[in-house]
Design an enzyme around this catalytic site. Structure first.
Site, PDB file in Angstrom:
ATOM      1  N   PRO A  98       5.624   3.794  -5.974  1.00 39.30           N
ATOM      2  CA  PRO A  98       4.626   4.684  -6.555  1.00 39.30           C
ATOM      3  C   PRO A  98       3.636   5.198  -5.537  1.00 39.30           C
ATOM      4  O   PRO A  98       3.043   4.433  -4.791  1.00 39.30           O
ATOM      5  CB  PRO A  98       3.915   3.776  -7.552  1.00 39.30           C
ATOM      6  N   GLU A  99       3.461   6.483  -5.547  1.00 40.33           N
ATOM      7  CA  GLU A  99       2.395   7.119  -4.784  1.00 40.33           C
ATOM      8  C   GLU A  99       1.348   7.597  -5.793  1.00 40.33           C
ATOM      9  O   GLU A  99       1.465   7.323  -6.978  1.00 40.33           O
ATOM     10  CB  GLU A  99       2.958   8.292  -3.968  1.00 40.33           C
TER      11      GLU A  99
ATOM     12  N   HIS B 287      11.903 -10.059 -13.453  1.00 36.21           N
ATOM     13  CA  HIS B 287      10.819  -9.628 -12.572  1.00 36.21           C
ATOM     14  C   HIS B 287       9.571  -9.199 -13.335  1.00 36.21           C
ATOM     15  O   HIS B 287       8.709  -8.521 -12.790  1.00 36.21           O
ATOM     16  CB  HIS B 287      11.297  -8.505 -11.658  1.00 36.21           C
TER      17      HIS B 287
ATOM     18  N   ARG C 194      10.495  -6.450  -5.892  1.00 34.30           N
ATOM     19  CA  ARG C 194      10.319  -6.795  -4.476  1.00 34.30           C
ATOM     20  C   ARG C 194       9.021  -7.548  -4.215  1.00 34.30           C
ATOM     21  O   ARG C 194       8.812  -8.052  -3.112  1.00 34.30           O
ATOM     22  CB  ARG C 194      10.387  -5.519  -3.634  1.00 34.30           C
TER      23      ARG C 194
END
Length: 274
Positions: free
Chosen positions: A2-3, A93, A112
């Site tokens: 995400p930006e 996750h 991650r």
DNA sequence: CTCCTGACCTGAGTGC
DNA sequence: TGCACTCAGGTCAGGA
């Protein structure tokens, strides 16, 4: 993942769901993500009421009734999903889930684990180590040609690397830097300090336009990004160079080039960008 | 200061 | 199928 546009999309979706809502329970599956999480985070949060979420760069800030603010960074692979009821099951996750008094849940998943959660004192956001050095918001009035001139002057690194530096501009990442440089007609390899004159004039509006367009479309969904309601982000259809190595430039048909800078892939049109 | 590299993680895709 | 390898939307710590 995400930006700024993706984070803003998440913030926007959270706003009507969490604002004014009390936290009924918290499900926390581990004591660390990128870094150790605050001790007893689940207990601290339970019972508190959320204020209105806001954003700084790629961080989401959720004010709490107890004078603290919950800080969330989605890292590379983080996503937040909103459910109108308790989810049937949790994924491997789904590290952090919050049940609200209105029965809604939001679930933060991050395969991650480059993401992060932290607590800070409300009002002291600017002093937080992760926020203290952050540059201007590119969608604020403080972001201008003049500001860019100031922070880019004398820099020897490539312009692309400089634009990714969160201490200069907050919120740009690999996709939108490539797209903004295409829009501005500037090669990602040009020295940052050599972005002057007409190029410099084009850069701030290009960044702003790309970000605004992406926010309007719900961000860019390539792999991980989904909006909290499950919708994908459609800006992927508007990408001019990112991920299009070898394909023809939409403007001049020359093949889009792929380069490696600072260990990251970059994309540009060698014909349109100088 | 500035700039560059490596490190942190998992999962998906590719080529043999 | 399996294995080895590369790559991915981020960014911090450490060293030159």
């Amino acid at each position: 993942m995400p930006e700024l546009p993706e984070v803003e999309t998440v913030r926007t979706a959270l706003e009507p769901v969490v604002t004014g809502q009390q936290i009924r329970s918290v499900r926390l599956t581990r004591g660390d993500l990128r870094w150790p999480l605050p001790e007893r985070l689940d207990e601290i949060l339970t019972g508190q009421i959320f204020g209105m979420p806001w954003r700084r760069g790629k961080y989401i800030l959720l004010p709490l009734s107890g004078q603290q603010t919950l800080l969330i960074h989605l890292g590379m692979s983080g996503a937040i999903r909103i459910y109108d009821n308790c989810p049937d099951s949790f994924g491997k996750h789904d590290h952090f889930s919050v049940e609200l008094a209105n029965n809604n849940w939001f679930v933060f998943s991050d395969p991650r684990r480059f993401g992060h959660l932290d607590l800070l004192q409300s009002g002291n956001e600017a002093a937080h180590p992760l926020l203290a050095a952050m540059g201007v918001e590119p969608l604020s009035n403080a972001f201008s040609r003049t500001y860019l001139d100031e922070v880019l002057a004398g820099r020897k690194q490539p312009i692309k690397t400089a634009l990714l530096d969160q201490r200069l501009i907050a919120g740009l990442g690999n996709i939108y830097v490539s797209e903004a440089l295409f829009k501005a007609g500037i090669s990602p390899r040009r020295q940052a300090g050599n972005v002057v004159g007409k190029r410099a004039q084009r850069l701030a509006p290009a960044i702003r336009n790309v970000l605004n367009a992406a926010i309007e479309q719900g961000g860019t969904s390539l792999r991980d990004h989904v909006q909290p309601g499950g919708e994908i982000g459609y800006f992927v259809q508007s990408l001019q160079v990112y991920g299009r190595g070898g394909e023809p430039c939409n403007s001049c048909s020359a093949p889009i080039k792929v380069i490696r800078q600072g260990g990251r892939s970059g994309f540009y049109c060698p014909n349109c960008q100088h």
